[in-house]
Design a protein around this motif. Structure first.
Motif, PDB file in Angstrom:
ATOM      1  N   HIS A 206     -12.561  -1.868 -16.775  1.00 54.38           N
ATOM      2  CA  HIS A 206     -12.884  -1.488 -15.354  1.00 54.38           C
ATOM      3  C   HIS A 206     -12.443  -2.360 -14.319  1.00 54.38           C
ATOM      4  O   HIS A 206     -12.694  -3.623 -14.593  1.00 54.38           O
ATOM      5  CB  HIS A 206     -14.367  -0.851 -15.256  1.00 54.38           C
ATOM      6  N   ASP A 207     -12.073  -2.129 -13.270  1.00 52.46           N
ATOM      7  CA  ASP A 207     -11.554  -3.048 -12.086  1.00 52.46           C
ATOM      8  C   ASP A 207     -12.651  -4.083 -11.735  1.00 52.46           C
ATOM      9  O   ASP A 207     -12.579  -5.247 -11.632  1.00 52.46           O
ATOM     10  CB  ASP A 207     -10.865  -2.547 -10.949  1.00 52.46           C
ATOM     11  N   ALA A 208     -13.799  -3.446 -11.713  1.00 52.82           N
ATOM     12  CA  ALA A 208     -14.896  -4.152 -11.175  1.00 52.82           C
ATOM     13  C   ALA A 208     -15.178  -5.348 -12.120  1.00 52.82           C
ATOM     14  O   ALA A 208     -15.903  -6.502 -11.875  1.00 52.82           O
ATOM     15  CB  ALA A 208     -16.238  -3.561 -11.017  1.00 52.82           C
ATOM     16  N   LYS A 220      -0.578  -7.370  -3.682  1.00 57.19           N
ATOM     17  CA  LYS A 220       0.321  -6.342  -4.163  1.00 57.19           C
ATOM     18  C   LYS A 220       1.357  -6.480  -5.270  1.00 57.19           C
ATOM     19  O   LYS A 220       2.183  -6.001  -5.330  1.00 57.19           O
ATOM     20  CB  LYS A 220       1.207  -5.765  -2.795  1.00 57.19           C
ATOM     21  N   LEU A 221       0.719  -7.376  -6.106  1.00 54.33           N
ATOM     22  CA  LEU A 221       1.421  -7.505  -7.320  1.00 54.33           C
ATOM     23  C   LEU A 221       1.165  -6.382  -8.500  1.00 54.33           C
ATOM     24  O   LEU A 221       1.830  -5.796  -8.834  1.00 54.33           O
ATOM     25  CB  LEU A 221       1.063  -8.741  -8.039  1.00 54.33           C
ATOM     26  N   LYS A 222      -0.193  -5.916  -8.043  1.00 48.99           N
ATOM     27  CA  LYS A 222      -0.835  -4.728  -8.938  1.00 48.99           C
ATOM     28  C   LYS A 222      -0.914  -3.712  -7.689  1.00 48.99           C
ATOM     29  O   LYS A 222      -1.291  -3.862  -6.809  1.00 48.99           O
ATOM     30  CB  LYS A 222      -2.265  -5.116  -9.400  1.00 48.99           C
ATOM     31  N   ARG A 223      -0.486  -2.428  -7.877  1.00 50.08           N
ATOM     32  CA  ARG A 223      -0.392  -1.443  -7.008  1.00 50.08           C
ATOM     33  C   ARG A 223      -1.400  -0.241  -7.257  1.00 50.08           C
ATOM     34  O   ARG A 223      -1.619   0.290  -6.132  1.00 50.08           O
ATOM     35  CB  ARG A 223       0.956  -0.837  -6.833  1.00 50.08           C
ATOM     36  N   GLN A 224      -1.892  -0.379  -8.515  1.00 48.90           N
ATOM     37  CA  GLN A 224      -2.943   0.724  -8.822  1.00 48.90           C
ATOM     38  C   GLN A 224      -4.123   0.365  -9.541  1.00 48.90           C
ATOM     39  O   GLN A 224      -3.675  -0.690 -10.298  1.00 48.90           O
ATOM     40  CB  GLN A 224      -2.277   2.281  -9.424  1.00 48.90           C
ATOM     41  N   SER A 225      -5.161   0.655  -9.699  1.00 51.75           N
ATOM     42  CA  SER A 225      -6.307   0.232 -10.424  1.00 51.75           C
ATOM     43  C   SER A 225      -6.070   0.553 -11.838  1.00 51.75           C
ATOM     44  O   SER A 225      -5.412   1.489 -12.348  1.00 51.75           O
ATOM     45  CB  SER A 225      -7.693   0.727  -9.625  1.00 51.75           C
ATOM     46  N   ASP A 228      -7.382   4.195 -12.448  1.00 46.31           N
ATOM     47  CA  ASP A 228      -6.551   5.067 -11.894  1.00 46.31           C
ATOM     48  C   ASP A 228      -5.233   5.589 -12.986  1.00 46.31           C
ATOM     49  O   ASP A 228      -4.860   6.674 -13.480  1.00 46.31           O
ATOM     50  CB  ASP A 228      -5.806   4.772 -10.586  1.00 46.31           C
ATOM     51  N   LEU A 229      -4.687   4.356 -13.370  1.00 39.87           N
ATOM     52  CA  LEU A 229      -3.545   4.287 -14.440  1.00 39.87           C
ATOM     53  C   LEU A 229      -4.088   4.983 -15.549  1.00 39.87           C
ATOM     54  O   LEU A 229      -3.217   5.663 -16.247  1.00 39.87           O
ATOM     55  CB  LEU A 229      -3.213   2.861 -14.542  1.00 39.87           C
ATOM     56  N   ARG A 230      -5.247   4.399 -16.078  1.00 39.05           N
ATOM     57  CA  ARG A 230      -5.705   4.939 -17.307  1.00 39.05           C
ATOM     58  C   ARG A 230      -5.921   6.546 -17.173  1.00 39.05           C
ATOM     59  O   ARG A 230      -5.496   7.140 -18.226  1.00 39.05           O
ATOM     60  CB  ARG A 230      -6.903   4.159 -17.742  1.00 39.05           C
ATOM     61  N   SER A 259     -12.641  18.160 -10.799  1.00 41.65           N
ATOM     62  CA  SER A 259     -12.022  16.794 -10.608  1.00 41.65           C
ATOM     63  C   SER A 259     -10.590  17.153 -10.726  1.00 41.65           C
ATOM     64  O   SER A 259      -9.622  15.975 -10.118  1.00 41.65           O
ATOM     65  CB  SER A 259     -12.440  15.655 -11.419  1.00 41.65           C
ATOM     66  N   GLY A 260     -10.032  17.956 -11.551  1.00 36.54           N
ATOM     67  CA  GLY A 260      -8.607  18.021 -11.780  1.00 36.54           C
ATOM     68  C   GLY A 260      -8.156  16.878 -12.816  1.00 36.54           C
ATOM     69  O   GLY A 260      -6.975  16.566 -12.967  1.00 36.54           O
ATOM     70  N   HIS A 261      -9.063  16.317 -13.604  1.00 31.99           N
ATOM     71  CA  HIS A 261      -8.566  15.347 -14.342  1.00 31.99           C
ATOM     72  C   HIS A 261      -9.588  15.722 -15.729  1.00 31.99           C
ATOM     73  O   HIS A 261     -10.339  16.443 -15.751  1.00 31.99           O
ATOM     74  CB  HIS A 261      -9.071  14.046 -13.947  1.00 31.99           C
TER      75      HIS A 261
END
Lengths: 319, 95, 251
Positions: A206-208, A220-225, A228-230, A259-261
């Motif tokens: 988890h990003d935290a 901006k080396l990493k663009r999505q968490s 989110d990608l998982r 949630s649509g996920h």
């Protein structure tokens, strides 16, 4: 001294503006030391992953069940070597040598994707690796096409073009098995059982809880968490598993219309930590294999130095 | 592999469809001849190349970003060189 | 019967290519540099591709329901007709490159002649394969020079490889019965006639690479009769494992 500080802070401002404007940072640009170190770490670990990944897949080339599958798998693994090459080259733009990077890998200072610390036990594993591991890699790499470091972004574009063949070949293997005999279907289900959760772990914690995530996002080396990608990977893969008629080993997996996920179960983070820190099924073998190949090849590389020294005049003629 | 034995080469490919050589990456080789062979094996497996150039990385001389003011700016006040300068009707705006 | 002779002939060339291709794949994740990983994999892919073309042609000729995979995975050791030089284990990098050079130096003139065959499929396969082998020869010859005339260690390893492989090269020039008939009918190259040219190619490379031509007269043969070295059985056991364990399935 004062002049340096002033020009450094105007360089920093220029760098920050570039990042804010979604422009690329190129090799000769001024960049903060921490950014440079972060980029070297990220790109070289990506390169190491491509190369180490050749082992579990290369494991099945000699035993591929048909000539066509043998050729396709060999071409795929060859692509992985090529990807490693593109990424080492991109890393070398920052003034570090491939030798340095390999040494960091051998000494355990550099990591590679934890997914490759699992063994490829059956032919179905080859299918599962292509479908799930390359599938996850594609989700990550598409995002990285927008990374701020120019050579990395361009390497990602090149890699993404080649990667879709990899995922297709894996899925096609799974499809053939799932439409085959009972033993083949069971082989496919068994492979999914073993590769599902490690594939989700490929996206990291988890990003935290990720040491590098926040800073990488700022630059901006990493663009999505990671999360989110998982989620993106899970949402695209569940219907693919349904189509195959095999069952994802997560009792909490279910579609959430609100949630649509897909909701999914909690990852076993203690397993993730163990594997990333050297205690997975194949960590020692992966590294010792790489060390051995490198050491066995030392005399060949030294031969080139010796030949070059003897024949530098003749090399110039041939050039 | 010492940097001496296998220096770095930059690879440029002209694909079938293009007219210019594009930089595609780099690799280590013993000399230009080997660099060409490795470039063929690494960068043209999908038929992407009709022409390969390899240049020893140390031979590349690059301009510096800080040169821009005098080096590039005079060129930048001639916007008619850019396609976006020209407004075309939507029906033909795919050039 | 020309068609049975052609079947046996295509099968032999297919076996040569597949067994050598299989040995080359053993370098995956073991090569001395990443660049060599790509280069060796390319050579392996070329040989496997060539094998598939020859197996496909053989299957068409024999027309008994077998396809390329039945021929590759369904025959035991005694039915394989590849030359022995192809089945030897990969050894060290010097052994692999010396073996490759000996085979490439044969393949280029052989395939050049095969292009002239009045049998159109053989000619077509030859035309594609000769381009690949021309590149293979350039590569393997360059390596002979670097390895032979590189460091003291590489010279020792390369000379040893030359000495160990030398007795397996006479078989390259020994046509088998079906091949003799086909050559007399003008359908395939005369293998024996390629010997002198091969020898001068090899001698020139030895000289430039400071390698000594072996003087000991020994030779091992039997591949075309299915009398192999002990290495082939292990190679086939590994290669054919899936088809033997799960027969008759789609993959």
């Amino acid at each position: 001294m004062t002049t340096e500080l002033i020009s450094d802070s105007s360089e920093q401002a220029r760098f920050d503006a570039r990042i804010a404007a979604n422009e690329r940072v190129e090799p000769k640009d001024w960049m903060p030391d921490a950014y440079r170190r972060n980029v070297i770490r990220q790109m070289s670990q990506h390169a190491h992953s491509e190369v180490i990944g050749m082992q579990p897949e290369g494991n099945w080339i000699s035993r591929a069940p048909t000539l066509q599958r043998k050729a396709i798998l060999l071409a795929k693994v060859q692509d992985e070597a090529g990807h490693g090459l593109y990424l080492y080259s991109a890393t070398e733009t920052l003034g570090v040598t491939r030798e340095d990077l390999v040494e960091a890998l051998h000494q355990g200072r550099a990591k590679y994707a934890s997914i490759f610390n699992y063994p490829s036990l059956t032919w179905a594993d080859v299918g599962a690796i292509g479908w799930l591991v390359d599938g996850a890699a594609i989700v990550n790499q598409i995002s990285l096409q927008q990374t701020s470091y120019g050579p990395y972004a361009r390497a990602m574009v090149r890699i993404c073009k080649e990667e879709s063949f990899h995922m297709r070949q894996g899925y096609e293997i799974m499809l053939t098995l799932c439409r085959g005999s009972d033993a083949q279907r069971a082989m496919a289900q068994d492979a999914l059982n073993r590769w599902w959760w490690p594939s989700l772990m490929m996206f990291g914690p988890h990003d935290a809880e990720s040491a590098h995530s926040a800073q990488s996002m700022l630059w901006k080396l990493k663009r999505q968490s990671n999360d989110d990608l998982r989620q993106k990977f899970i949402d695209q893969t569940v219907p693919q598993a349904d189509f195959l008629g095999i069952h994802i080993p997560d009792p909490q997996l279910r579609w959430n219309a609100t949630s649509g996920h897909y909701n999914f179960g909690e990852i076993d983070w203690s397993e993730f930590q163990r594997v990333i820190n050297g205690d997975g099924p194949c960590n020692r073998e992966r590294l010792s294999h790489h060390v051995r190949a490198h050491d066995d090849g030392a005399w060949v590389r030294e031969t080139l130095a010796a030949y070059r020294a003897k024949h530098s005049a003749r090399s110039a003629e041939h050039a | 592999m010492t940097t001496e034995a296998m220096p770095l080469f930059e690879v440029f490919i002209r694909s079938k469809r293009g007219l210019d050589h594009r930089h595609v990456g780099s690799l280590h080789a013993q000399d230009h001849r080997q660099a060409l062979e490795y470039a063929r094996d690494t960068y043209t497996r999908r038929g992407e190349g009709v022409s390969i150039w390899v240049v020893a990385s140390r031979d590349i001389v690059a301009s510096q970003e800080s040169d821009s003011a005098s080096f590039y700016d005079p060129l930048d006040d001639k916007p008619y060189r850019h396609a976006t300068f020209y407004k075309l009707p939507d029906a033909v705006d795919n050039m | 019967m020309p068609s049975n002779d052609l079947f046996v002939y295509s099968l032999a060339l297919a076996d040569d290519a597949l067994i050598l291709g299989q040995r080359l794949t053993e370098w995956v994740s073991n090569a001395p540099t990443l660049e060599e990983e790509l280069a060796l994999a390319n050579v392996a892919l070329d040989h496997i591709g060539r094998a598939r073309m020859f197996y496909g042609h053989a299957a068409q000729l024999v027309d008994d329901g077998r396809g390329e995979d039945d021929l590759a995975f369904g025959r035991d050791c005694r039915e394989f007709t590849n030359l022995l030089i192809n089945e030897l284990p990969r050894g060290d990098f010097a052994f692999t490159m010396v073996r490759q050079f000996f085979v490439d130096a044969f393949n280029v003139p052989f395939l050049t002649a095969l292009v002239q065959s009045r049998e159109p499929t053989l000619a077509a396969i030859g035309a594609k394969a000769v381009k690949e082998s021309t590149y293979h020869l350039r590569r393997s010859r360059d390596w002979m020079l670097r390895l032979g005339d590189g460091s003291a260690e590489s010279h020792v390893r390369t000379q040893r490889a030359v000495d160990e492989l030398w007795g397996y090269t006479p078989e390259l020039f020994e046509p088998f019965a079906a091949e003799v008939r086909l050559a007399q009918a003008g359908l395939v190259p005369d293998r024996d006639a390629l010997k002198t040219g091969w020898r001068s190619t090899v001698d020139a490379a030895f000289a430039e690479a400071t390698l000594a031509c072996p003087t000991a007269a020994w030779s091992v043969r039997g591949g075309r009769d299915g009398v192999h070295t002990e290495h082939l059985g292990h190679l086939l056991a590994q290669m054919q494992f899936m088809q033997r364990t799960y027969p008759g399935q789609q993959w």
